[in-house]
Write an enzyme that holds these catalytic residues in place. Structure first.
Site, PDB file in Angstrom:
ATOM      1  N   ARG A 120       2.725  -7.021   9.319  1.00 13.06           N
ATOM      2  CA  ARG A 120       2.032  -5.933  10.040  1.00 13.06           C
ATOM      3  C   ARG A 120       2.467  -5.864  11.502  1.00 13.06           C
ATOM      4  O   ARG A 120       2.590  -4.776  12.070  1.00 13.06           O
ATOM      5  CB  ARG A 120       0.518  -6.120   9.936  1.00 13.06           C
ATOM      6  N   TYR A 162     -12.523  -2.650  -2.810  1.00  7.56           N
ATOM      7  CA  TYR A 162     -13.032  -2.651  -1.434  1.00  7.56           C
ATOM      8  C   TYR A 162     -14.556  -2.557  -1.376  1.00  7.56           C
ATOM      9  O   TYR A 162     -15.103  -2.111  -0.367  1.00  7.56           O
ATOM     10  CB  TYR A 162     -12.386  -1.508  -0.653  1.00  7.56           C
ATOM     11  N   HIS A 217      -1.668  -5.660   1.423  1.00 12.53           N
ATOM     12  CA  HIS A 217      -2.907  -6.408   1.173  1.00 12.53           C
ATOM     13  C   HIS A 217      -2.556  -7.815   0.705  1.00 12.53           C
ATOM     14  O   HIS A 217      -1.613  -7.990  -0.065  1.00 12.53           O
ATOM     15  CB  HIS A 217      -3.732  -5.716   0.081  1.00 12.53           C
ATOM     16  N   GLU A 252      -8.266 -10.488  -8.421  1.00  8.37           N
ATOM     17  CA  GLU A 252      -7.484  -9.284  -8.115  1.00  8.37           C
ATOM     18  C   GLU A 252      -6.222  -9.190  -8.983  1.00  8.37           C
ATOM     19  O   GLU A 252      -5.837  -8.095  -9.394  1.00  8.37           O
ATOM     20  CB  GLU A 252      -7.132  -9.269  -6.617  1.00  8.37           C
ATOM     21  N   THR A 284      -5.452  -7.769  10.609  1.00  7.40           N
ATOM     22  CA  THR A 284      -5.800  -6.483   9.996  1.00  7.40           C
ATOM     23  C   THR A 284      -5.344  -5.305  10.859  1.00  7.40           C
ATOM     24  O   THR A 284      -4.799  -4.322  10.342  1.00  7.40           O
ATOM     25  CB  THR A 284      -7.333  -6.410   9.779  1.00  7.40           C
ATOM     26  N   LYS A 340       0.844  -1.201   0.000  1.00  7.37           N
ATOM     27  CA  LYS A 340       0.000   0.000   0.000  1.00  7.37           C
ATOM     28  C   LYS A 340       0.884   1.258   0.000  1.00  7.37           C
ATOM     29  O   LYS A 340       2.109   1.171   0.219  1.00  7.37           O
ATOM     30  CB  LYS A 340      -0.939  -0.056   1.208  1.00  7.37           C
ATOM     31  N   ARG A 376      -1.530 -14.722   4.042  1.00 12.27           N
ATOM     32  CA  ARG A 376      -2.326 -14.031   5.073  1.00 12.27           C
ATOM     33  C   ARG A 376      -1.671 -14.195   6.447  1.00 12.27           C
ATOM     34  O   ARG A 376      -1.690 -13.278   7.264  1.00 12.27           O
ATOM     35  CB  ARG A 376      -3.750 -14.580   5.102  1.00 12.27           C
ATOM     36  N   ASN A 380      -2.004  -0.195   7.198  1.00  9.42           N
ATOM     37  CA  ASN A 380      -1.430  -1.508   7.533  1.00  9.42           C
ATOM     38  C   ASN A 380      -0.548  -2.106   6.432  1.00  9.42           C
ATOM     39  O   ASN A 380      -0.288  -3.290   6.395  1.00  9.42           O
ATOM     40  CB  ASN A 380      -2.515  -2.470   8.034  1.00  9.42           C
TER      41      ASN A 380
HETATM   42  P1  DAT Z   1      -7.564  -7.300   5.464  1.00  8.31           P
HETATM   43  O1  DAT Z   1      -6.798  -6.218   4.731  1.00  8.31           O
HETATM   44  O2  DAT Z   1      -6.780  -7.811   6.656  1.00  8.31           O
HETATM   45  O3  DAT Z   1      -8.042  -8.406   4.556  1.00  8.31           O
HETATM   46  P2  DAT Z   1     -10.315  -6.333   5.504  1.00  8.31           P
HETATM   47  O4  DAT Z   1     -10.495  -7.002   4.181  1.00  8.31           O
HETATM   48  O5  DAT Z   1     -11.300  -6.635   6.581  1.00  8.31           O
HETATM   49  O6  DAT Z   1      -8.855  -6.610   6.106  1.00  8.31           O
HETATM   50  O7  DAT Z   1     -10.307  -4.743   5.296  1.00  8.31           O
HETATM   51  C1  DAT Z   1      -9.641  -4.183   4.206  1.00  8.31           C
HETATM   52  C2  DAT Z   1      -8.890  -2.948   4.656  1.00  8.31           C
HETATM   53  O8  DAT Z   1      -9.823  -1.964   5.127  1.00  8.31           O
HETATM   54  C3  DAT Z   1      -7.934  -3.185   5.827  1.00  8.31           C
HETATM   55  O9  DAT Z   1      -6.682  -3.687   5.415  1.00  8.31           O
HETATM   56  C4  DAT Z   1      -7.830  -1.808   6.409  1.00  8.31           C
HETATM   57  C5  DAT Z   1      -9.226  -1.244   6.205  1.00  8.31           C
HETATM   58  N1  DAT Z   1     -10.031  -1.430   7.414  1.00  8.31           N
HETATM   59  C6  DAT Z   1     -10.658  -2.565   7.814  1.00  8.31           C
HETATM   60  N2  DAT Z   1     -11.278  -2.401   8.994  1.00  8.31           N
HETATM   61  C7  DAT Z   1     -11.043  -1.115   9.347  1.00  8.31           C
HETATM   62  C8  DAT Z   1     -11.417  -0.298  10.472  1.00  8.31           C
HETATM   63  N3  DAT Z   1     -12.159  -0.780  11.471  1.00  8.31           N
HETATM   64  N4  DAT Z   1     -10.963   0.986  10.501  1.00  8.31           N
HETATM   65  C9  DAT Z   1     -10.226   1.487   9.495  1.00  8.31           C
HETATM   66  N5  DAT Z   1      -9.840   0.786   8.410  1.00  8.31           N
HETATM   67  C10 DAT Z   1     -10.245  -0.497   8.343  1.00  8.31           C
HETATM   68 MG    MG Z   2      -9.493  -8.382   3.068  1.00  9.44          MG
END
Ligand code: DAT
Ligand code: MG
Length: 135
Positions: free
Chosen positions: A104, A51, A117, A128, A93, A11, A87, A114
């Site tokens: 992370r 997203y 991805h 993707e 996350t 990112k 992962r 973070n």
């Molecule tokens: P991951 O990236 O671990 O697969 P995810 O798919 O649930 O997590 O969410 C995608 C991204 O969205 C994540 O990397 C960061 C952001 N995100 C998720 N939950 C969040 C939150 N509670 N506050 C802020 N950003 C968030």
């Molecule tokens: Mg995700």
């Protein structure tokens, strides 16, 4: 578990902080194979598509601003069980909950920054990779 591919993306903050090499190195050392890579400025429409499952969340606008705030590094990685293993290497996350030893857990502190991805299923990995590497 079969040979499969996953989409890994450094990112914008990971790129800006100079962590691309470190992140690539972790996947290389684990034994996965780099199949594709490019530096890329993600358009807003692609960020919103990527997203889309989170579009009702309050943080969605910030998430889109963040991911489009600078270049990302798009990668395809191949290996046995690479989707789930990546992962694990990436960690939780929320970087404060990610175990030490994970990317992370070692390199980030904020959920909203973070740094990396990783696809959550082989099907999403294929999708993707198509969306980003073949954009
Ligand atoms: P991951 O990236 O671990 O697969 P995810 O798919 O649930 O997590 O969410 C995608 C991204 O969205 C994540 O990397 C960061 C952001 N995100 C998720 N939950 C969040 C939150 N509670 N506050 C802020 N950003 C968030
Ligand atoms: Mg995700």
């Amino acid at each position: 578990v079969q040979v499969e591919e996953t989409y890994i993306m450094v990112k914008p903050d990971g790129v800006q902080r100079g962590l691309v090499g470190e992140i690539i190195s972790r996947f290389e050392k684990k034994g996965f194979r780099l199949k594709g890579l490019k530096l890329f400025q993600c358009p807003k429409e692609l960020a919103e598509e990527h997203y889309k499952d989170l579009k009702e969340k309050s943080f969605f606008p910030k998430l889109i601003d963040y991911i489009t705030s600078g270049p990302v590094v798009c990668m395809a990685w191949e290996g046995v069980g690479v989707v789930a293993s990546a992962r694990k290497l990436i960690g939780a996350t929320n970087p404060l909950q990610a175990e030490p030893g994970t990317i992370r857990g070692d390199l980030a502190v904020e959920t909203g920054r973070n740094i990396v991805h990783g696809s959550d299923s082989p099907d999403n990995g294929q999708r993707e990779i198509g969306e980003f590497l073949n954009y």
